[in-house]
Write an enzyme that holds these catalytic residues in place. Structure first.
Site, PDB file in Angstrom:
ATOM      1  N   GLY A 102      39.153  28.410  18.053  1.00 48.03           N
ATOM      2  CA  GLY A 102      39.350  29.600  17.242  1.00 48.03           C
ATOM      3  C   GLY A 102      38.416  29.633  16.052  1.00 48.03           C
ATOM      4  N   GLY A 151      41.068  25.547  20.765  1.00 50.40           N
ATOM      5  CA  GLY A 151      41.458  26.712  21.545  1.00 50.40           C
ATOM      6  C   GLY A 151      40.613  26.906  22.787  1.00 50.40           C
ATOM      7  CG  ASP A 182      46.636  25.436  18.143  1.00 44.78           C
ATOM      8  OD1 ASP A 182      45.597  24.830  18.459  1.00 44.78           O
ATOM      9  OD2 ASP A 182      46.622  26.547  17.577  1.00 44.78           O
TER      10      ASP A 182
END
Length: 401
Positions: A102, A151, A182
């Site tokens: 990201g 990401g 994440d």
């Protein structure tokens, strides 16, 4: 950043993921826009005979992801899910990266401008896309021919097929900027052999394409020189069934053995040290091992952990450990709640501090709060895992296609 990838890759072996990303990502906000032209240019589409090829096209920032890119990806995948003309999808990146994750510099600036809802939308968009990808009913081929981090791993690892190459550089370095692994990372890291997931999640260390294949993060391995031919043949292939795609990719695949210096050859020591219940015990075990053996890997691993934000280390370890007993859907929901805590700055400012110090101002070292493991109370860690407030909507994942 004018070096060749060969030189860049050599440098990667001597440093951390964010030390080479910071110059590239720090200027990314100046190039971001919500215009239709930007949206189409940042995610290109090519048509194969029976397929669609999506190209992440922000090479100047290592194909860092923005919210509009996530919306476009989701819309395209949903439109092709029931399209009889499209047998399978290929996802790749333009330039020396598949995707570096990201655009955290943009998120950092949005937070400082008080635009928290826009940040939430970004994480919702990509966590939802990760789930969509994991449930996709058509073959999906991610060509990881370059930097694949954060990401970028999330939008590929959860798909059905992942091709690694000799130019692949994989990492989950979120902890280094005060966040946590994440985009479903607590799910896939927790399912790697032994305690490899804990090691990768806490240190942000990098894996090669050969290592990705060996530990199961990649499904196939091919040299970079073979990728053009694979892409050419994919453009002619009819492969509605996963078995057909598996046979095709296997025909181009090669065996790949990790180098002698690979962490995969240290699994006994890694499991012994990272199998402990707490971060403090992990560090103590590594220090004892380093004192006993004078091993460079143990010494460097201790250094990495000592330089990382203590709160993120504790939060990330617990997240990965919980991930072993949860579905991907549950992991994404929990990671979303954790991320909201991180960007709210109500518990700690470590995420903004990490991005500021490592990617924006580039002044080392960041000033973490709390500053050491011994000063991180359990209730601070617990707060990251608490249920959301009644007024805060949870993560709504798409229906299975």
């Amino acid at each position: 950043m004018q070096q060749s990838f060969k030189v860049l890759k050599s440098a990667l072996n001597k440093t951390t993921p964010y030390s080479f990303l910071r110059r590239t990502l720090s200027s990314s906000l100046n190039n971001a826009t919500n215009s239709c032209e930007y949206l189409e240019n940042s995610v290109l589409v090519e048509k194969g005979t029976n397929s669609r090829v999506l190209i992440l096209n922000r090479p100047h920032v290592l194909n860092a992801l923005t919210t509009p890119m996530g919306h476009r990806l989701a819309k395209l995948y949903e439109s092709w899910a029931n399209d009889p003309v499209v047998d399978f999808i290929v996802l790749k990146g333009n330039g020396r990266a598949f995707c570096a994750g990201g655009d955290v510099v943009r998120l950092y600036r949005l937070i400082n401008e008080g635009k928290i809802e826009e940040c939430k939308d970004c994480f919702r968009t990509f966590y939802s896309f990760v789930y969509l990808l994991s449930t996709y009913l058509k073959p999906h081929v991610a060509i990881l021919d370059g930097i694949t981090m954060g990401g970028g791993a999330g939008i590929s690892v959860h798909g059905s097929f992942r091709i690694a190459t000799d130019k692949t550089v994989f990492a989950t370095p979120e902890v280094l900027i005060g966040l946590h692994p994440d985009a479903g990372a607590s799910y896939y890291l927790s399912r790697l052999p032994g305690c490899l997931g804990e090691y990768l999640g806490l240190t942000g260390d990098m894996l090669s394409g050969e290592e990705m294949l060996a530990c199961g993060l990649a499904t196939h391995y091919s040299p970079n020189a073979s990728i053009p031919l694979i892409e050419e043949q994919l453009g002619k292939l009819a492969a509605k069934d996963f078995s057909v795609m598996e046979t095709f990719l296997t025909s181009f695949g090669q065996t790949a053995n990790p180098s002698e210096r690979s962490v995969l050859h240290r699994m006994n020591t890694l499991n012994k040290c990272f199998g402990h219940a707490t971060v403090e015990e992990i560090v103590d075990s590594l220090e004892s091992e380093a004192a006993r053996t004078k091993d460079d890997w143990c010494i460097s691993t201790v250094r990495k952990l000592r330089e990382a934000p203590p709160l993120s280390l504790k939060v990330s370890l617990r997240s990965i450990r919980e991930g072993r007993f949860r579905t991907l859907e549950q992991c994404l929901d929990r990671e979303y709640r954790m991320t909201l805590r991180a960007i709210s700055r109500q518990i700690s400012n470590d995420f903004c501090e990490g991005v500021r110090a490592r990617l924006v101002d580039k002044c080392f070292p960041p000033k973490w709060y709390p500053p050491c493991l011994e000063q991180v109370p359990e209730d601070m860690v617990d707060a990251y895992f608490a249920l959301p407030d009644a007024y805060e909507p949870g993560l709504e994942l798409p229906s299975k296609l």
